[in-house]
Design an enzyme around this catalytic site. Sequence first.
Site, mmCIF file in Angstrom:
data_model
loop_
_atom_site.group_PDB
_atom_site.id
_atom_site.type_symbol
_atom_site.label_atom_id
_atom_site.label_comp_id
_atom_site.label_asym_id
_atom_site.label_seq_id
_atom_site.Cartn_x
_atom_site.Cartn_y
_atom_site.Cartn_z
ATOM 1 N N ARG A 135 0.923 -1.210 0.148
ATOM 2 C CA ARG A 135 0.038 -0.007 -0.099
ATOM 3 C C ARG A 135 0.861 1.248 0.203
ATOM 4 O O ARG A 135 0.449 2.230 -0.380
ATOM 5 C CB ARG A 135 -0.958 -0.012 1.192
ATOM 6 N N ARG A 149 9.672 5.524 -3.353
ATOM 7 C CA ARG A 149 10.007 6.670 -4.736
ATOM 8 C C ARG A 149 11.494 7.149 -4.551
ATOM 9 O O ARG A 149 11.923 7.224 -3.319
ATOM 10 C CB ARG A 149 9.271 8.013 -4.292
ATOM 11 N N ARG A 173 -9.111 -6.401 13.242
ATOM 12 C CA ARG A 173 -8.126 -5.804 14.433
ATOM 13 C C ARG A 173 -9.039 -4.677 15.060
ATOM 14 O O ARG A 173 -9.598 -3.949 13.795
ATOM 15 C CB ARG A 173 -6.929 -5.368 13.539
ATOM 16 N N ARG A 223 0.168 5.713 16.644
ATOM 17 C CA ARG A 223 0.381 7.187 15.997
ATOM 18 C C ARG A 223 -0.348 8.228 16.837
ATOM 19 O O ARG A 223 -1.270 7.822 17.388
ATOM 20 C CB ARG A 223 0.057 7.293 14.496
ATOM 21 N N GLU A 244 -3.495 6.644 18.684
ATOM 22 C CA GLU A 244 -4.178 5.470 18.234
ATOM 23 C C GLU A 244 -3.518 4.124 18.902
ATOM 24 O O GLU A 244 -2.424 3.893 18.555
ATOM 25 C CB GLU A 244 -4.175 5.846 16.812
ATOM 26 N N TYR A 277 -11.236 -4.183 3.331
ATOM 27 C CA TYR A 277 -10.389 -2.904 3.541
ATOM 28 C C TYR A 277 -10.526 -2.001 2.423
ATOM 29 O O TYR A 277 -10.305 -2.364 1.050
ATOM 30 C CB TYR A 277 -8.839 -3.059 3.735
ATOM 31 N N ASP A 310 -10.914 1.904 0.769
ATOM 32 C CA ASP A 310 -10.768 3.323 1.038
ATOM 33 C C ASP A 310 -12.275 4.131 0.652
ATOM 34 O O ASP A 310 -12.853 3.682 -0.291
ATOM 35 C CB ASP A 310 -9.624 3.899 -0.099
HETATM 36 P P1 FAD Z 1 -19.074 2.712 8.038
HETATM 37 O O1 FAD Z 1 -18.373 4.156 8.097
HETATM 38 O O2 FAD Z 1 -18.451 1.930 9.141
HETATM 39 O O3 FAD Z 1 -20.552 2.749 8.312
HETATM 40 C C1 FAD Z 1 -21.495 1.844 8.761
HETATM 41 C C2 FAD Z 1 -22.405 2.150 9.515
HETATM 42 O O4 FAD Z 1 -23.313 1.258 9.960
HETATM 43 C C3 FAD Z 1 -21.847 2.540 10.849
HETATM 44 O O5 FAD Z 1 -22.220 3.926 11.160
HETATM 45 C C4 FAD Z 1 -22.362 1.527 11.996
HETATM 46 O O6 FAD Z 1 -22.823 2.346 13.076
HETATM 47 C C5 FAD Z 1 -23.739 1.311 11.356
HETATM 48 N N1 FAD Z 1 -24.274 -0.192 11.839
HETATM 49 C C6 FAD Z 1 -23.421 -1.192 11.869
HETATM 50 N N2 FAD Z 1 -24.218 -2.115 12.254
HETATM 51 C C7 FAD Z 1 -25.240 -1.757 12.472
HETATM 52 C C8 FAD Z 1 -26.926 -1.980 12.962
HETATM 53 N N3 FAD Z 1 -27.045 -3.372 13.581
HETATM 54 N N4 FAD Z 1 -27.774 -1.176 13.219
HETATM 55 C C9 FAD Z 1 -27.753 0.335 12.956
HETATM 56 N N5 FAD Z 1 -26.342 0.638 12.184
HETATM 57 C C10 FAD Z 1 -25.466 -0.214 12.142
HETATM 58 N N6 FAD Z 1 -10.218 5.931 3.739
HETATM 59 C C11 FAD Z 1 -9.519 6.794 3.001
HETATM 60 O O7 FAD Z 1 -9.969 6.948 1.765
HETATM 61 N N7 FAD Z 1 -8.614 7.556 3.513
HETATM 62 C C12 FAD Z 1 -8.127 7.447 4.884
HETATM 63 O O8 FAD Z 1 -7.319 8.138 5.172
HETATM 64 C C13 FAD Z 1 -8.550 6.451 5.748
HETATM 65 N N8 FAD Z 1 -8.307 6.401 6.923
HETATM 66 C C14 FAD Z 1 -8.748 5.095 7.833
HETATM 67 C C15 FAD Z 1 -8.369 5.148 9.002
HETATM 68 C C16 FAD Z 1 -8.774 4.181 9.858
HETATM 69 C C17 FAD Z 1 -8.505 4.103 11.169
HETATM 70 C C18 FAD Z 1 -9.779 3.423 9.154
HETATM 71 C C19 FAD Z 1 -10.366 2.242 10.217
HETATM 72 C C20 FAD Z 1 -10.263 3.497 8.027
HETATM 73 C C21 FAD Z 1 -9.797 4.622 7.115
HETATM 74 N N9 FAD Z 1 -10.473 4.625 5.878
HETATM 75 C C22 FAD Z 1 -9.687 5.657 5.118
HETATM 76 C C23 FAD Z 1 -11.353 3.963 5.618
HETATM 77 C C24 FAD Z 1 -13.011 4.458 5.693
HETATM 78 O O9 FAD Z 1 -13.061 4.694 7.078
HETATM 79 C C25 FAD Z 1 -13.998 3.577 4.875
HETATM 80 O O10 FAD Z 1 -13.947 3.576 3.640
HETATM 81 C C26 FAD Z 1 -15.318 4.215 5.148
HETATM 82 O O11 FAD Z 1 -15.685 4.795 6.321
HETATM 83 C C27 FAD Z 1 -16.331 2.997 4.944
HETATM 84 O O12 FAD Z 1 -17.785 3.489 4.814
HETATM 85 P P2 FAD Z 1 -18.620 2.515 5.016
HETATM 86 O O13 FAD Z 1 -20.183 3.352 4.896
HETATM 87 O O14 FAD Z 1 -18.649 1.238 4.416
HETATM 88 O O15 FAD Z 1 -18.855 2.021 6.750
HETATM 89 N N1 UDP Z 2 3.463 0.994 7.685
HETATM 90 C C1 UDP Z 2 4.740 0.681 8.597
HETATM 91 N N2 UDP Z 2 5.052 1.835 9.096
HETATM 92 C C2 UDP Z 2 4.532 2.988 8.972
HETATM 93 C C3 UDP Z 2 3.326 3.172 8.258
HETATM 94 C C4 UDP Z 2 2.567 2.120 8.028
HETATM 95 O O1 UDP Z 2 5.225 -0.140 8.463
HETATM 96 O O2 UDP Z 2 5.099 3.930 9.586
HETATM 97 C C5 UDP Z 2 2.906 -0.363 7.498
HETATM 98 C C6 UDP Z 2 1.843 -1.278 8.401
HETATM 99 O O3 UDP Z 2 2.144 -2.531 8.024
HETATM 100 C C7 UDP Z 2 0.536 -0.942 7.653
HETATM 101 C C8 UDP Z 2 0.790 -0.725 6.195
HETATM 102 O O4 UDP Z 2 2.012 -0.202 6.039
HETATM 103 O O5 UDP Z 2 -0.362 -1.565 8.207
HETATM 104 C C9 UDP Z 2 -0.341 0.112 5.484
HETATM 105 O O6 UDP Z 2 -0.166 1.654 5.968
HETATM 106 P P1 UDP Z 2 -1.196 2.536 5.820
HETATM 107 O O7 UDP Z 2 -0.659 3.934 6.446
HETATM 108 O O8 UDP Z 2 -1.847 2.277 4.611
HETATM 109 O O9 UDP Z 2 -2.407 1.920 6.878
HETATM 110 P P2 UDP Z 2 -3.356 2.411 7.661
HETATM 111 O O10 UDP Z 2 -3.525 3.898 7.399
HETATM 112 O O11 UDP Z 2 -4.522 1.822 6.956
HETATM 113 O O12 UDP Z 2 -3.490 2.247 9.139
#
Ligand code: FAD
Ligand code: UDP
Length: 368
Positions: free
Chosen positions: A170, A174, A247, A278, A298, A346, A348
Site C-alpha cells: 500500500r 520513491r 483488528r 500514531r 491510536e 479494507y 478507501d
Molecule cells: P462505516 O463508516 O463503518 O458505516 C457503517 C455504519 O453502519 C456505521 O455508522 C455503523 O454504526 C452502522 N451499523 C452497523 N451495524 C448496525 C446495526 N446493527 N444497526 C444500525 N446501524 C449499524 N479511507 C480513506 O480513503 N482515507 C483514509 O485516510 C482512511 N483512513 C482510515 C483510518 C482508519 C483508522 C480506518 C479504520 C479506516 C480508514 N479509511 C480511510 C477507510 C474509511 O473509514 C472507509 O472507507 C469508510 O468509512 C467506509 O464506509 P462504510 O459506509 O462502508 O462503513
Molecule cells: N506501515 C509501517 N510503518 C509506518 C506506516 C505503515 O510499517 O510507519 C505499514 C503497516 O504494516 C501498515 C501498512 O504499512 O499496516 C499500510 O499503511 P497505511 O498507512 O496504509 O495503513 P492505515 O492508514 O490503513 O493504518
Amino acid sequence: MYDYLVVGAGIFGSVFAYEAKKRGKKVLVIDKRDHIGGNMYTKDIEGINVHMYGAHIFHTSNKTIWEYINQFTEFNNYINSPVANYKGELYNLPFNMNTFYQMWGVKTPQEAKDMIERQREKYFVERPKNLEEQAINLVGLDIYQKLIKGYTEKQWGRDCKDLPAFIIRRLPVRFTFDNNYFNDTYQGIPVGGYTPIFEKLLEGIEVKLGVDYFKEKEALDKLASKVLYTGPIDQFYQYEFGVLGYRSLRFEHEILDMENYQGNAVINYTDRETPYTRIIEHKHFEFGKQSKTVITREYPDQFSLGKEMYYPINDEANNEIYKMYKEKADSETKYLFGGRLAEYKYYDMHAVIASALSMVKKEFYEES
Ligand code: FAD
Ligand code: UDP
C-alpha cells in the site's frame, strides 16, 4: 411505507440514500450510533474538526468520484506527509529520497538504489511470501527494522512473517524527494470536516439515530420493500459460518492548552515498545491557528465481539468464511449488502463511493 430501509449512515449508506431519493424513492436511514457519518465522522472540539475514528484523508485518481464528492464540500490542498519517530529519530514517510538520506546519508537515487540492493542481497526472494520478505525486498533491512517491523507488529498483533505481503505494498517507495503519502491525482481534507458532507447527503431524508437494526429487525424490515445493510455480514447471518476476524483500535483524545504540539498532522511511532502506533494532531489537517490543540493517540487493540471493527484480517481462513456469507447474500432478493463491513474489505473512501454508485446503477437499471 418506504421503498428502502438503509442500515448504516456511513458513506455507503448515505450515498445510496441520496441517489435513491433523487430518483423519487422514499428512504429511511437508521444507525445504531448517535451520529451520522460512520467512521468518517468528525466532531467540533475547541473549533477543531476532530476525526473521531482515526485520521481520514480523501485521495483518489478517479475524476468522476472526485467531482462527485466535490458537489457536497470544498476540499483544501492538504497533502498527507506523515513523519516516523523511531526511538527519537525522525524520518519522512513514505519511503523516499528524504527517508534514504536521513537513514544512510545517500544523496542521489543511484546511491539509494545501490544501498537497498546491498541491504537485501542476502534476503532477496523472487516471490515474497509474507510481509517481512516483501518489505526487505522493497526497502532493505534497515528501513524494515526501524520503520516497518515494530509498527506493523503492533498494528496487527502478529509477527511480520505471519502477515500477507500486500499490506506493505500500500505504501509508495520513491526515488524522488517527495513526502506525499499517496500517489493519487486528487487529495485533500474537506473544509469544515466530513460531517457536513453527510448532512448534505441526508438532507430531506428521514434518519433515526441510536437504532440497532437487530433489536427490532422484524418490525423494521416490514417498513420497507428493500433493505440496504451496511453492517457486519456475519452478524446479519447470526454468525452461522463463524465470526470474522478484525483488528480493533482504541482512540485516546486529549485537549492541550498549547497552539502546536507536534508540528504535523500525523506522527507514527514505529518502535515496538511505544504502545500506540500514531499521534494525530487534528488542527494541521485544516492548517488551524486555534490557541488550543486536540491530539489523539491510536492504540491497536485485540478484537472481540462488541468492540469496534476496524481492519478486516483478510487471511485465508477469514476469506473462506466470508465466501460462505457472500454466497448466501448474493441469493437474497429483499436485502442488498454494501460497504466495508458487509463486504469484509479494507476499503478507501473513494472506492466505497464508487461501489455505492455502481449499486445505484444496478438497482435502478441504468447504463454504466
Ligand atoms: P462505516 O463508516 O463503518 O458505516 C457503517 C455504519 O453502519 C456505521 O455508522 C455503523 O454504526 C452502522 N451499523 C452497523 N451495524 C448496525 C446495526 N446493527 N444497526 C444500525 N446501524 C449499524 N479511507 C480513506 O480513503 N482515507 C483514509 O485516510 C482512511 N483512513 C482510515 C483510518 C482508519 C483508522 C480506518 C479504520 C479506516 C480508514 N479509511 C480511510 C477507510 C474509511 O473509514 C472507509 O472507507 C469508510 O468509512 C467506509 O464506509 P462504510 O459506509 O462502508 O462503513
Ligand atoms: N506501515 C509501517 N510503518 C509506518 C506506516 C505503515 O510499517 O510507519 C505499514 C503497516 O504494516 C501498515 C501498512 O504499512 O499496516 C499500510 O499503511 P497505511 O498507512 O496504509 O495503513 P492505515 O492508514 O490503513 O493504518
